[in-house]
Design an enzyme around this catalytic site. Structure first.
Site, PDB file in Angstrom:
ATOM      1  CE1 TYR A  26      -2.187   3.339   2.106  1.00  0.00           C
ATOM      2  CE2 TYR A  26      -2.735   2.603   4.273  1.00  0.00           C
ATOM      3  CZ  TYR A  26      -1.912   2.635   3.304  1.00  0.00           C
ATOM      4  OH  TYR A  26      -0.693   1.715   3.444  1.00  0.00           O
ATOM      5  CD  GLU A  48       5.258   1.821   5.665  1.00  0.00           C
ATOM      6  OE1 GLU A  48       5.379   2.345   6.700  1.00  0.00           O
ATOM      7  OE2 GLU A  48       3.968   1.475   5.402  1.00  0.00           O
ATOM      8  CD1 TRP A  56      -1.369   5.178   6.717  1.00  0.00           C
ATOM      9  CD2 TRP A  56       0.995   5.314   6.318  1.00  0.00           C
ATOM     10  NE1 TRP A  56      -0.994   4.758   5.159  1.00  0.00           N
ATOM     11  CE2 TRP A  56       0.305   5.004   5.058  1.00  0.00           C
ATOM     12  CE3 TRP A  56       2.548   5.511   6.312  1.00  0.00           C
ATOM     13  CZ2 TRP A  56       1.252   5.072   3.969  1.00  0.00           C
ATOM     14  CZ3 TRP A  56       3.243   5.427   5.315  1.00  0.00           C
ATOM     15  CH2 TRP A  56       2.431   5.223   3.855  1.00  0.00           C
TER      16      TRP A  56
END
Length: 199
Positions: A26, A48, A56
């Site tokens: 990522y 988010e 995350w």
């Protein structure tokens, strides 16, 4: 001690992106690269918001399930979600089952559609209008800010336009993720690769 970790491929990355292969991929291919299409910005804004209070990595691991559950983050489709969809989502173990965040995503899809008629532009144009004149130049993770004057202004602006779960910290994370600011560490191999900011 260096702020970056040099991987077995010889490339320097921050510590958070140097161990987990999913996070590393990522970081290397997606984080901080420009996202300028409405659906893409809506997806990142939604994820988010779901990330708030969680790691995350948790959200990224669940992203395929999120995309399936939220109709590929099509604002038109999500805006039509009703009570039965909310219950379906709350029963979906593949995503983060937080009712307030689910409802916020549906509300934000509706606000995204309304924003298309706004003189300040659609969601992408509006979010990108908060790009600052300069970007941070962090040497260490401790140098990376968590908010900015622009993320605070974006948060207030989106709330005025009917969006929820768009606090200034969440909006700064969005700005980092879609390339509006470059918070790659100066020694990272990704610094300056977005084409938006120089290294």
């Amino acid at each position: 001690m260096s702020a970056v970790v040099v991987g077995d491929d010889g490339l320097p990355r921050p510590a958070w992106a140097s161990v987990d292969p999913m996070l590393r991929d990522y970081y290397d291919t997606e984080w901080g690269m420009p996202v300028t299409d409405e659906r893409g910005v809506f997806e990142r804004l939604s994820l988010e918001a779901f990330q708030s209070g969680l790691s995350w990595a948790t959200i990224l691991r669940k992203r395929p399930a999120f995309r399936a559950a939220f109709a590929g983050f099509s604002p038109e489709a999500v805006a039509e979600f009703g009570d039965a969809d909310v219950e379906r989502l709350m029963a979906d173990a593949g995503i983060v089952r937080n009712r307030a965040k689910v409802l916020a995503t549906i509300q934000n899809a509706r606000a995204t559609l309304e924003l298309r008629e706004d003189p300040e532009g659609d969601l992408s144009a509006y979010v990108w209008s908060f790009r600052p004149a300069q970007t941070p130049r962090p040497r260490t993770h401790a140098d990376v800010p968590t908010t900015s004057a622009e993320s605070l202004a974006l948060s207030k602006g989106l709330k005025r336009k009917g969006f929820t779960f768009v606090g200034p910290t969440t909006m700064f994370a969005l700005m980092e993720a879609i390339g509006i600011v470059d918070t790659h560490l100066l020694d990272s191999h990704r610094r300056g690769t977005s084409g938006i900011w120089p290294g």
